[in-house]
Write an enzyme that holds these catalytic residues in place. Sequence first.
Site, PDB file in Angstrom:
ATOM      1  CG  HIS A   1      -1.920   1.088   1.282  1.00 45.97           C
ATOM      2  ND1 HIS A   1      -3.124   0.993   1.949  1.00 45.97           N
ATOM      3  CD2 HIS A   1      -1.899   2.336   0.762  1.00 45.97           C
ATOM      4  CE1 HIS A   1      -3.796   2.113   1.834  1.00 45.97           C
ATOM      5  NE2 HIS A   1      -3.057   2.966   1.126  1.00 45.97           N
TER       6      HIS A   1
ATOM      7  CD  GLU B   1      -7.432   6.610   4.642  1.00 49.58           C
ATOM      8  OE1 GLU B   1      -7.990   6.625   3.530  1.00 49.58           O
ATOM      9  OE2 GLU B   1      -6.325   7.163   4.864  1.00 49.58           O
TER      10      GLU B   1
ATOM     11  CG  ASP C   1       0.164   8.961   0.685  1.00 49.46           C
ATOM     12  OD1 ASP C   1       0.265   8.898  -0.552  1.00 49.46           O
ATOM     13  OD2 ASP C   1      -0.868   8.646   1.318  1.00 49.46           O
TER      14      ASP C   1
ATOM     15  CG  HIS D   1      -7.578   3.541  -0.289  1.00 56.22           C
ATOM     16  ND1 HIS D   1      -6.913   2.973  -1.338  1.00 56.22           N
ATOM     17  CD2 HIS D   1      -6.653   4.297   0.378  1.00 56.22           C
ATOM     18  CE1 HIS D   1      -5.640   3.365  -1.305  1.00 56.22           C
ATOM     19  NE2 HIS D   1      -5.461   4.171  -0.281  1.00 56.22           N
TER      20      HIS D   1
HETATM   21  N1  ADE Z   1      -4.378   8.834  -1.788  1.00 54.81           N
HETATM   22  C1  ADE Z   1      -3.133   8.880  -1.268  1.00 54.81           C
HETATM   23  N2  ADE Z   1      -3.171   8.505   0.021  1.00 54.81           N
HETATM   24  C2  ADE Z   1      -4.462   8.194   0.315  1.00 54.81           C
HETATM   25  C3  ADE Z   1      -5.132   7.729   1.474  1.00 54.81           C
HETATM   26  N3  ADE Z   1      -4.492   7.507   2.620  1.00 54.81           N
HETATM   27  N4  ADE Z   1      -6.456   7.543   1.416  1.00 54.81           N
HETATM   28  C4  ADE Z   1      -7.112   7.769   0.273  1.00 54.81           C
HETATM   29  N5  ADE Z   1      -6.535   8.201  -0.841  1.00 54.81           N
HETATM   30  C5  ADE Z   1      -5.205   8.404  -0.830  1.00 54.81           C
HETATM   31 ZN    ZN Z   2      -3.637   4.826   0.557  1.00 54.81          ZN
END
Ligand code: ADE
Ligand code: ZN
Length: 342
Positions: free
Chosen positions: A17, A200, A279, A197
């Site tokens: 991821h 979250e 990220d 996703h």
């Molecule tokens: N794009 C990049 N990081 C993300 C995340 N954590 N959740 C959703 N979209 C994303």
């Molecule tokens: Zn992500």
Amino acid sequence: MGDQLALIRALPKAELHLHIEGTLEPELMFELARRNGVKLAFADVDELRRAYDFKDLQSFLDLYYAGADVLRTRADFDALASAYLARMAAENVRHVEIFFDPQTHTARGIALADVVEGLVDALSRAERDHGITWRLIPCILRHLDEADALGTLARLEPWLHRFTALGLDSSERGHPPSKFARVFARARSLGLKTVAHAGEEGPPAYITEAIDQLQVARIDHGVRCLEDPAVTRRLRDLGMPLTVCPLSNVRLRVFPTMARHNLGALLEAGLVVTVNSDDPAYFGGYLSENYQATAAALDLSDATIVALAANGFRASFLDPAAKQRHLGDIAAVARRLGVAIG
Ligand code: ADE
Ligand code: ZN
């Protein structure tokens, strides 16, 4: 603690991821801005870093999409991925499954050929020089509409042989997986696997939709599943992997602190948990730092760290023989370092 650092470093690891646009470090952002004549809203690297104080997913995404504007050429995408892959080689990461956001680039007039071929240039070199294997996963931006997603999928078709799956990312709340059921059906008909996703910031019902309507092979994040025991049981019974991103979850305030992260509870619920960085340039750590921060805050045992690393390969899109090879290497490291595993 010192020993756990050595264990985390020594273990072969997989990352499942990872948004390649989320590996854009401030220094490279400024360098590419200079090279491409792009004016950034920040005076320098320090001012940019000070802006990395997010209150939720959307406040991060706003900055992340603005930063991606410096990526213009095939060489830029190559440089971006090369920097990430050099770090992964140094961290003993053996396999990466990388997301990218085609619409972020095509909306600015960047040719998909430059995006895909630039990434593949870097990935092919990392495979040759460091033995890192890879998969590429384009993601649909869920805040945009179905027509844009279908058009994007059609434009990706010339590079279908480069892709393993289609993903779904961006602003989760108010954009349920069901919005893209037809897009993901089309992707499956083209031979792609699917991931999304879900859970979250969005509710557990989005996890159920991703399974039922998108037929995903993995759930990205999924941490909110524990709010619904039926969803948790379903994930457990399916053996559905979750690609959990601990530092991301704390930075985006899904959990107030790492000590309050539910990764331990997810494991106790019998779920297939993997550790990932999401990220890393924005969230304060790459893959090893996610393992370290989680192990320290949740007091994970050495055996649990080994199990998490093994899950990364089990939940990957590698073929069974490659998975077995990596799992054998993990067992060998555990034996050498005296970690008893089940
Ligand atoms: N794009 C990049 N990081 C993300 C995340 N954590 N959740 C959703 N979209 C994303
Ligand atoms: Zn992500």
